[in-house]
Design an enzyme around this catalytic site. Structure first.
Site, PDB file in Angstrom:
ATOM      1  N   PRO A   1       0.800  -1.237   0.000  1.00  0.00           N
ATOM      2  CA  PRO A   1       0.000   0.000   0.000  1.00  0.00           C
ATOM      3  C   PRO A   1       0.826   1.277   0.000  1.00  0.00           C
ATOM      4  O   PRO A   1       0.390   2.287  -0.554  1.00  0.00           O
ATOM      5  CB  PRO A   1      -0.832  -0.125   1.286  1.00  0.00           C
ATOM      6  CG  PRO A   1      -0.981  -1.606   1.480  1.00  0.00           C
ATOM      7  CD  PRO A   1       0.343  -2.180   1.050  1.00  0.00           C
ATOM      8  N   TYR A   2       2.003   1.257   0.609  1.00  0.00           N
ATOM      9  CA  TYR A   2       2.861   2.447   0.580  1.00  0.00           C
ATOM     10  C   TYR A   2       3.216   2.808  -0.865  1.00  0.00           C
ATOM     11  O   TYR A   2       3.016   3.941  -1.316  1.00  0.00           O
ATOM     12  CB  TYR A   2       4.126   2.201   1.406  1.00  0.00           C
ATOM     13  CG  TYR A   2       5.186   3.272   1.246  1.00  0.00           C
ATOM     14  CD1 TYR A   2       4.894   4.613   1.503  1.00  0.00           C
ATOM     15  CD2 TYR A   2       6.479   2.947   0.851  1.00  0.00           C
ATOM     16  CE1 TYR A   2       5.865   5.594   1.351  1.00  0.00           C
ATOM     17  CE2 TYR A   2       7.451   3.925   0.701  1.00  0.00           C
ATOM     18  CZ  TYR A   2       7.144   5.245   0.957  1.00  0.00           C
ATOM     19  OH  TYR A   2       8.102   6.219   0.808  1.00  0.00           O
ATOM     20  N   GLY A   3       3.725   1.832  -1.612  1.00  0.00           N
ATOM     21  CA  GLY A   3       4.079   2.068  -3.008  1.00  0.00           C
ATOM     22  C   GLY A   3       2.872   2.402  -3.865  1.00  0.00           C
ATOM     23  O   GLY A   3       2.937   3.260  -4.755  1.00  0.00           O
TER      24      GLY A   3
ATOM     25  N   LYS B   1       1.753   6.025  -3.199  1.00  0.00           N
ATOM     26  CA  LYS B   1       2.673   6.964  -3.848  1.00  0.00           C
ATOM     27  C   LYS B   1       2.450   6.995  -5.361  1.00  0.00           C
ATOM     28  O   LYS B   1       2.496   8.064  -5.989  1.00  0.00           O
ATOM     29  CB  LYS B   1       4.116   6.575  -3.528  1.00  0.00           C
ATOM     30  CG  LYS B   1       4.586   6.994  -2.148  1.00  0.00           C
ATOM     31  CD  LYS B   1       4.869   8.480  -2.091  1.00  0.00           C
ATOM     32  CE  LYS B   1       5.579   8.877  -0.810  1.00  0.00           C
ATOM     33  NZ  LYS B   1       5.865  10.322  -0.746  1.00  0.00           N
TER      34      LYS B   1
END
Length: 391
Positions: free
Chosen positions: A198-200, A203
């Protein structure tokens, strides 16, 4: 003989009272409007001075970027809600640059649209460097909605306010996590973006939004996708001080230093069965001083109606085991290592091809000695046992 009409007198008094109340209300409203406020250095554009909004400027990378900008005579406004940043870092910067019109700090949450609009209404920004974001891969897998809100939604707030108030330059702090786990190394800017956590993903969504917006905008936009950040200010003024409750989620350098100081019994290396030369993950470690230099060069090269996308890395991968050995040498402590199963959302090998940024922005990593970068950061850690509260 005529007597005054008490009703008429009462009506007159009421009208006077109402007029006074309306006048007072108008004065209050005018005083709270940007046009009525006493102008400050930050509320007006000034020839020869570039005013940069640094979101997340109280954080590890953001504070180092603010320091570099201030050293180069930029005017800086830091906006941070201090959920991950440190007010101590801001105080260090304020002590270093106390002159009027150099630095201001605004405590605000970028998820609050009224607060964001007020910030842009009351300040004359020339550019925005958008660092503010939660940034732990493991945490993003357990609390994905926090990441989509904090990264994607908050970037939308910033972009909308920039457009509404005519701010012409955006430097967006992105990540190599948008690439996921590519089939080929090294990673170029043309490598397909297939994020696996989810972080990538958050972004990449923010990047897509910026790129879509740019198609019908004159804004100058630079997107920097950088790799694993280490190190600290060589002069020992700033460092990395994550909140204690976030240590488990933090960078491997922080874990190494905590182990070297005896705060934790040792470090935990997650994953030893990757298809790499020693079974541990391989990453491209970029010194924060080099990373900040890339942001400044991006700001200097940004052009209206143009989008630049760049990888910021050394071009060389190092394994986690190699990193730990370098940290042992830098600290002089034989750190205990515990090997554990893989962490969800991680990938085996990631390192950059920095050819494009070298060719177009004349940038190249200079602080590439892993042990030396860790040694500089270690000196700050030893001098700040309780983070900025002990400085």
């Amino acid at each position: 003989m005529e007597y005054p009409d008490p009703k008429r007198k009462s009506n007159m008094f009421g009208k006077l009272l109402m007029a006074a109340a309306v006048t007072a209300l108008c004065i209050i409203m005018l005083k709270h409007s940007p046009s009525f406020s006493t102008p400050t250095h930050f509320s007006r554009h000034e020839k020869g001075v570039t005013h940069v909004l640094v979101t997340g400027g109280a954080g590890y990378i953001g504070s180092h970027a603010a320091l570099r900008l201030l050293k180069e005579s930029y005017r800086v406004t830091i906006v941070d809600n201090l959920s991950r940043g440190n007010i101590g870092a801001v105080k260090v910067l304020q002590d270093l640059f106390p002159e009027p019109g150099r630095l201001q700090f605004i405590y605000a949450d970028l998820g609050d649209p009224d607060a964001v609009d007020k910030i842009f209404s009351e300040n004359a920004f020339d550019a925005v460097i958008h660092f503010a974001a939660v940034a732990y891969v493991g945490e993003s897998t357990t609390d994905p909605l926090k990441y989509y809100h904090n990264i994607t939604s908050n970037t939308l707030m910033v972009l909308k306010s920039m457009a509404a108030h005519g701010v012409g330059t955006l430097i967006y702090s992105s990540t190599c996590a948008t690439y996921g786990e590519p089939e080929k190394m090294p990673i170029t800017e043309e490598t397909p973006q297939v994020p696996i956590n989810p972080y990538g993903k958050a972004k990449k969504m923010a990047e897509d939004m910026i790129l879509d917006f740019s198609k019908n905008s004159d804004m100058a936009i630079m997107i920097l996708r950088y790799f694993n950040v280490i190190g600290s200010d060589p002069e020992g003024r700033l460092g990395e001080a994550p909140r204690p409750e976030l240590r488990e989620q933090g960078r491997i350098s922080g874990a190494c230093f905590d182990a070297a100081r005896g705060i934790i019994p040792g470090i935990k290396v997650k994953g030893t069965d990757y298809k790499t030369h020693d079974g541990t993950c391989i990453r491209d470690y970029i010194d924060v001083t080099d990373l900040v230099d890339a942001h400044v060069k991006a700001l200097q090269h940004a052009k209206p109606q143009n989008v630049g996308i760049y990888n910021v890395g050394t071009g060389k991968g190092r394994s986690v085991k190699e990193f730990v050995e370098a940290c042992k040498k830098a600290t002089g402590v034989d750190i205990k290592v515990e090997y554990l199963p893989r962490r969800p959302g991680d990938y085996a090998e990631v390192f950059s091809d920095p050819t494009k940024i070298r060719r177009e922005l004349n940038w190249t990593a200079r602080f590439t000695d892993l042990q030396e970068s860790l040694g500089i950061a270690w000196r700050w850690q030893k001098a700040h046992h309780n983070g900025y509260s002990s400085s």
